[in-house]
Design a protein around this motif. Structure first.
Motif, PDB file in Angstrom:
ATOM      1  N   TYR A   6       1.118  -0.881   0.027  1.00 36.12           N
ATOM      2  CA  TYR A   6       0.042   0.170   0.018  1.00 36.12           C
ATOM      3  C   TYR A   6       0.949   1.392  -0.198  1.00 36.12           C
ATOM      4  CZ  TYR A   6      -3.601  -3.493   1.403  1.00 36.12           C
ATOM      5  OH  TYR A   6      -4.654  -4.235   1.016  1.00 36.12           O
ATOM      6  N   LYS A  65     -24.185  10.091   4.122  1.00 32.84           N
ATOM      7  CA  LYS A  65     -23.892  10.052   2.471  1.00 32.84           C
ATOM      8  C   LYS A  65     -23.991  11.047   1.748  1.00 32.84           C
ATOM      9  CE  LYS A  65     -25.647   5.075   2.719  1.00 32.84           C
ATOM     10  NZ  LYS A  65     -26.219   4.267   1.887  1.00 32.84           N
ATOM     11  N   LYS A  76     -18.724  10.731  -0.889  1.00 35.51           N
ATOM     12  CA  LYS A  76     -17.888  10.037  -1.021  1.00 35.51           C
ATOM     13  C   LYS A  76     -17.297   9.228   0.165  1.00 35.51           C
ATOM     14  CE  LYS A  76     -16.365  14.658  -3.500  1.00 35.51           C
ATOM     15  NZ  LYS A  76     -15.523  15.945  -3.586  1.00 35.51           N
ATOM     16  N   ALA A  81     -18.531   6.625   0.897  1.00 37.86           N
ATOM     17  CA  ALA A  81     -17.441   4.960   0.625  1.00 37.86           C
ATOM     18  C   ALA A  81     -16.445   4.761  -0.086  1.00 37.86           C
ATOM     19  CB  ALA A  81     -19.403   4.716  -0.848  1.00 37.86           C
ATOM     20  N   ASP A  82     -15.516   5.695  -0.160  1.00 39.03           N
ATOM     21  CA  ASP A  82     -14.178   5.320  -0.516  1.00 39.03           C
ATOM     22  C   ASP A  82     -13.058   5.064   0.564  1.00 39.03           C
ATOM     23  OD1 ASP A  82     -15.004   6.114  -2.950  1.00 39.03           O
ATOM     24  OD2 ASP A  82     -14.176   8.504  -3.336  1.00 39.03           O
ATOM     25  N   VAL A 142     -14.882   3.067   2.811  1.00 36.24           N
ATOM     26  CA  VAL A 142     -14.897   1.626   2.810  1.00 36.24           C
ATOM     27  C   VAL A 142     -13.525   0.308   2.000  1.00 36.24           C
ATOM     28  CG1 VAL A 142     -16.232  -0.398   3.255  1.00 36.24           C
ATOM     29  CG2 VAL A 142     -16.698   2.371   4.074  1.00 36.24           C
ATOM     30  N   LYS A 143     -13.957   1.448   1.394  1.00 30.81           N
ATOM     31  CA  LYS A 143     -13.768   0.402  -0.303  1.00 30.81           C
ATOM     32  C   LYS A 143     -12.040   0.151   0.110  1.00 30.81           C
ATOM     33  CE  LYS A 143     -15.731   3.115  -3.996  1.00 30.81           C
ATOM     34  NZ  LYS A 143     -15.899   3.696  -4.912  1.00 30.81           N
ATOM     35  N   LYS A 144     -11.830  -1.027  -0.431  1.00 36.66           N
ATOM     36  CA  LYS A 144     -10.152  -2.022  -0.553  1.00 36.66           C
ATOM     37  C   LYS A 144      -9.283  -1.028  -1.008  1.00 36.66           C
ATOM     38  CE  LYS A 144      -7.582  -6.259  -1.280  1.00 36.66           C
ATOM     39  NZ  LYS A 144      -7.681  -7.241  -0.593  1.00 36.66           N
ATOM     40  N   GLU A 145      -9.114  -0.367  -2.172  1.00 34.42           N
ATOM     41  CA  GLU A 145      -8.284   0.533  -2.580  1.00 34.42           C
ATOM     42  C   GLU A 145      -8.518   1.864  -1.359  1.00 34.42           C
ATOM     43  OE1 GLU A 145     -12.126   0.416  -5.441  1.00 34.42           O
ATOM     44  OE2 GLU A 145     -11.404  -0.743  -3.896  1.00 34.42           O
ATOM     45  N   GLY A 146      -9.918   1.662  -1.039  1.00 41.53           N
ATOM     46  CA  GLY A 146      -9.340   3.205  -0.497  1.00 41.53           C
ATOM     47  C   GLY A 146      -8.267   2.810   1.641  1.00 41.53           C
ATOM     48  N   GLY A 183      -9.911   0.711   3.351  1.00 43.63           N
ATOM     49  CA  GLY A 183     -10.187  -0.678   3.638  1.00 43.63           C
ATOM     50  C   GLY A 183     -10.972  -0.729   5.023  1.00 43.63           C
ATOM     51  N   ALA A 189     -14.043  -2.019   6.163  1.00 44.31           N
ATOM     52  CA  ALA A 189     -14.884  -2.285   5.088  1.00 44.31           C
ATOM     53  C   ALA A 189     -15.856  -2.574   6.495  1.00 44.31           C
ATOM     54  CB  ALA A 189     -14.517  -3.853   4.937  1.00 44.31           C
TER      55      ALA A 189
END
Length: 348
Positions: free
Chosen positions: A21, A243, A249, A251-252, A254-258, A260, A262
């Motif tokens: 990362y 939200k 924005k 949600a970014d 939570v994303k794995k490429e953010g 993460g 989760a």
């Protein structure tokens, strides 16, 4: 595995995460190492933090930012093309998450609201005193007088109430619940534990700490010994308003490429395992744990209030030293990190 082996494993996994990362922080390392991967390689935050400090002190990882959070990178591989962009993205997402964590009506009170709603659904088992947060035009607020500051002739510590106060109908046992919607894992010497102890000891109620992650050492060791119930909420909960407030924005994060993260849940719905805890786990254990807490109430009150462990201004190191003194006085040891079979810890 011994503590030394957990630390060694933590060192290896930290360097792997940084290779993948490029940049990270302690909270980011925890979600990637303490809460992900093969179960027998999940290094808890306590040994992971030792590994982190060792790698920093030895020069294997370098600090590239200190504000608003310490961000680190590998001393050997950082600086490749694209790394600057990864750092900027990490900072942006960290700041985005941090902004809404600081908004009590979006993060902190959301867990309180879910627990309050759970208690309302279990009114056949519990009597609720005061109130949890209420939805006022889409914004969570705590009404005046919602926290119980006096019970049975006793005043709460420094006029600070617990987040929710109940009485079990069958046993008439009073229950004080603290909800901590934070990312940090809870350990026996955590400030949040001792602030709750001070309140529960003065009100003479059973303390229940609800938090995302409570270390096995806490639940099966100290909590079990002195009569504190720990409820792992497993997720960090946010009000759905996050939200629109973040221009969609968030949600970014939570994303794995953010980042993460989760384990973030954006919901107003009561999780089914919350109901199971209040309907089964809590009533099954409250009599035994309440007796243990009252048996240890005076010594816990001494350490929490007289010795100041409930005070925010006390350093973590000083609080941990006092916890070691208490452990010696009560003649018990913390369980090992790897021990899966400690006694009578209730399921959370």
């Amino acid at each position: 595995m011994s503590l030394e082996k957990w630390v060694a494993l933590g060192r290896k996994r930290i360097l792997r995460i940084l290779d993948k990362y490029r940049v990270s922080s302690m909270r980011h390392l925890e979600i990637k190492i303490s809460e992900a991967g093969p179960y027998n390689q999940r290094v808890e935050p306590a040994p992971l933090s030792i590994a982190y400090r060792q790698l920093k002190n030895e020069g294997h990882i370098i600090v590239i930012k200190t504000e608003p959070v310490e961000i680190v990178a590998s001393a050997y591989t950082y600086g490749k093309p694209g790394d600057k962009g990864k750092l900027q993205k990490f900072e942006r997402l960290y700041n985005l998450h941090h902004t809404y964590v600081q908004k009590d009506e979006i993060c902190g009170m959301q867990l309180e609201k879910l627990i309050f709603d759970t208690a309302l659904d279990c009114r056949d088992q519990y009597t609720i005193f005061g109130s949890g947060p209420i939805d006022d035009g889409g914004i969570l607020k705590k009404p005046p007088g919602s926290e119980i500051l006096f019970y049975n002739g006793n005043a709460s510590y420094k006029g600070a109430g617990l987040d929710l106060f109940l009485k079990h109908n069958d046993t008439q046992i009073p229950i004080g619940i603290e909800a901590k919607n934070i990312r940090e894992w809870i350990y026996p010497a955590s400030y949040e534990v001792w602030r709750m102890i001070a309140k529960a000891a003065t009100l003479e109620c059973l303390p229940v700490l609800a938090a995302r992650k409570i270390s096995f050492i806490s639940r099966a060791g100290f909590f079990s010994k002195v009569g504190i119930l720990g409820f792992q909420t497993q997720f960090q909960y946010f009000n759905p308003r996050v939200k629109a407030a973040s221009n969609y924005k968030f949600a970014d994060v939570v994303k794995k490429e953010g980042l993460g993260y989760a384990d973030i849940k954006i919901t107003n719905d009561i999780p089914p395992f919350f109901l199971s805890y209040f309907q089964n786990t809590l009533p099954d254990n409250l009599e035994e744990y309440y007796q243990r807490f009252m048996d240890h109430r005076e010594i816990l009150k001494e350490y929490a209030i007289d010795k100041g462990m409930a005070e925010k201004k006390m350093t973590d190191g000083k609080r941990y030293k006092l916890y070691q003194d208490l452990r010696e006085e009560l003649e018990f040891m913390d369980p090992s990190f790897e021990d899966p079979d400690i006694a009578d810890e209730p399921a959370s």
